[in-house]
Design an enzyme around this catalytic site. Structure first.
Site, PDB file in Angstrom:
ATOM      1  N   SER A   1       0.338  -1.416  -0.139  1.00 46.90           N
ATOM      2  CA  SER A   1       0.076  -0.385  -0.110  1.00 46.90           C
ATOM      3  C   SER A   1       0.844   1.167  -0.020  1.00 46.90           C
ATOM      4  O   SER A   1       1.470   1.428  -0.916  1.00 46.90           O
ATOM      5  CB  SER A   1      -1.042  -0.454   1.116  1.00 46.90           C
ATOM      6  OG  SER A   1      -2.142   0.996   0.864  1.00 46.90           O
TER       7      SER A   1
ATOM      8  N   ASP B   1      -0.446  -3.869  -4.077  1.00 38.24           N
ATOM      9  CA  ASP B   1      -2.335  -2.697  -3.949  1.00 38.24           C
ATOM     10  C   ASP B   1      -1.333  -1.339  -3.468  1.00 38.24           C
ATOM     11  O   ASP B   1      -1.831  -0.645  -2.822  1.00 38.24           O
ATOM     12  CB  ASP B   1      -2.666  -3.690  -3.569  1.00 38.24           C
ATOM     13  CG  ASP B   1      -4.133  -2.559  -4.024  1.00 38.24           C
ATOM     14  OD1 ASP B   1      -4.610  -2.618  -5.144  1.00 38.24           O
ATOM     15  OD2 ASP B   1      -5.563  -1.944  -2.917  1.00 38.24           O
TER      16      ASP B   1
ATOM     17  N   HIS C   1      -8.342  -4.829  -1.088  1.00 37.87           N
ATOM     18  CA  HIS C   1      -6.897  -4.283  -0.879  1.00 37.87           C
ATOM     19  C   HIS C   1      -5.922  -5.332  -0.282  1.00 37.87           C
ATOM     20  O   HIS C   1      -4.914  -5.314  -0.171  1.00 37.87           O
ATOM     21  CB  HIS C   1      -6.937  -3.087   0.204  1.00 37.87           C
ATOM     22  CG  HIS C   1      -5.443  -2.278   0.174  1.00 37.87           C
ATOM     23  ND1 HIS C   1      -4.740  -1.764  -0.724  1.00 37.87           N
ATOM     24  CD2 HIS C   1      -5.490  -1.322   1.159  1.00 37.87           C
ATOM     25  CE1 HIS C   1      -3.886  -0.711  -0.674  1.00 37.87           C
ATOM     26  NE2 HIS C   1      -4.501  -0.475   0.955  1.00 37.87           N
TER      27      HIS C   1
END
Length: 451
Positions: A154, A178, A248
């Protein structure tokens, strides 16, 4: 007396962060997230010799880090509740299982823990500066940039990109799991992860419609299930907290699956998810191409093929199962029909082996058009890979609830494995499928000259 108690408690907290025999990831409370946390970066080293007990290291103390070996940095992202990432232990263990290396967990929970996302994002370049200081010391002691691998999750993916930019893209590899989208979508390359940040950059996009980055960011960008909604994740807010983070987080669990010997996820280079689902993107399976890219740890095997591309960027698509280890197995179902009139509809296919194991694929993403004497090749995806298929069933459906029931007259059905092209192709001839009626039959080996 109260002051003395507070002083003793504070000293215990300080000692737990600095002198604990086995340093652990910083654990904070939701209260810390509400009031905010100042940045503090801890580095913890794991090797095969200390797999379960980390060693605290720093730019002034490399500890037992062996600079001649590959060093993998794990960089987490935004932590809105202050809890440690649940996947850290599995990732460390998996990496050390597949290769004898140094694994450095980058703990910046003090800084990432806040309910205000922009505050955490604003600290990302500061984390990169700390990591550069550490890597500089590694280089001074004989390490090579070629042997440095960064896995960023992330917000951590962009941190890895910032570090890579500081070394003019000479880091060996960056994997972005992601990469964060909010505050980064549409930003110029110097303000996010991009393909020039390392010698090889691979990215898994699993939440492009919410928390993840939409556009390609690497040399190869993987889009599981199209990159947005992941199977097995809640589709409504009634799924609770999982509704917000499941898609996610799926990128991490897909990466973890690549560290398992029994699950190699193959992806298919393609311009779009629709083209992949329609079976138009399997050219990497031809003998001339040798192989398709693999997801996760072994994705860098694809970098030799990227040398032929200008620019060296590829998008790859694949589907997954709902649960771990997520692998799916691809087959082509070739159907040659002889209906006088055109038929449009979906096919459901089931495979059964002699032991009674059954796996099913509903090929219903886009209705197929069946014309007389025209072969239609449908891409079927199964959760299990049955080595020897003893029985096959087919069902045809137009999706109509009312109205006449149609027949699909099949001259030839052929089943061929994409994962194992060396397996014999299975055929059946002269079938009539009644709409919404399952037809079961035993396949026979296709003639060897048949393509």
């Amino acid at each position: 007396m109260l002051k003395l108690y507070l002083f003793i408690s504070l000293m215990c907290l300080v000692r737990s962060d600095t002198d604990e025999p086995c340093p652990s990831f910083t654990r904070l409370s939701f209260h810390s997230a509400v009031v905010g946390t100042g940045l503090n970066v801890k580095l913890m080293l794991y090797t095969r010799k200390n797999l379960t007990c980390a060693q605290a290291i720093s730019p002034t103390d490399l500890g037992s880090l062996n600079v001649t070996k590959k060093t993998t940095f794990i960089v987490h992202g935004f932590r809105p509740t202050g809890s440690p990432p649940v996947w850290i232990g599995d990732l460390v263990e998996g990496l050390l299982f597949v290769e004898d290396m140094n694994v450095v967990v980058v703990d910046w929970n003090r800084g990432a823990t806040t309910v205000i996302y922009s505050h955490a994002a604003g600290k990302s370049k500061n984390v990169a500066v700390v990591l550069k200081e550490f890597i500089d010391q590694m280089l001074a002691n004989g390490a090579s940039l070629d042997n440095i691998y960064m896995i960023g999750v992330s917000l951590g993916a962009h941190i890895a990109g910032f570090v890579g930019e500081m070394y003019d893209g000479q880091l060996g590899r960056i994997t972005g799991l992601d990469p964060a989208g909010p505050l980064f979508n549409g930003r110029p390359p110097q303000d996010r992860l991009d393909p020039s940040d390392a010698q090889f950059v691979d990215v898994i996009h699993s939440d492009t419609d919410a928390l993840g980055y939409r556009e390609p960011l690497g040399n190869i960008d993987f889009y599981p299930n199209g990159g947005a909604d992941q199977p097995g994740c809640p589709q409504t807010i009634f799924g609770g907290l999982q509704y917000f983070k499941c898609d996610h987080q799926r990128s991490m669990y897909l990466y973890l699956s690549s560290l398992r010997e029994n699950c190699t996820i193959t992806a298919y280079p393609c311009d779009s998810y629709r083209d992949y689902r329609n079976g138009k993107c399997v050219s990497c399976l031809t003998p001339q191409k040798e192989s398709c890219p693999f997801l996760g740890y072994y994705a860098d095997h694809w970098k030799d093929y990227l040398k032929e591309k200008d620019p060296p960027m590829t998008k790859a698509f694949f589907d997954t199962a709902e649960e771990k280890p997520f692998c799916m197995y691809h087959y082509f179902v070739d159907i040659l029909t002889w209906n006088k009139n055109i038929r449009r509809g979906d096919i459901t296919i089931k495979l059964r082996d002699k032991a009674g194991n059954i796996t099913e694929s509903k090929i219903n993403h886009e209705p197929a058009t069946f014309q007389k004497y025209h072969q239609v090749s449908l891409l079927a995806r199964f959760n299990q890979d049955l080595d020897k298929v003893a029985a096959i069933s087919l069902m045809f459906s137009t999706g109509s609830i009312i109205g006449p029931k149609y027949k699909l007259r099949i001259l030839r059905m052929k089943l061929r494995s994409l994962a194992h092209p060396e397996r014999p192709q299975l055929c059946r001839y002269d079938l009539v499928l009644m709409e919404n009626v399952e037809t079961v039959f035993q396949p026979i080996l296709c003639p060897k000259l048949q393509m």
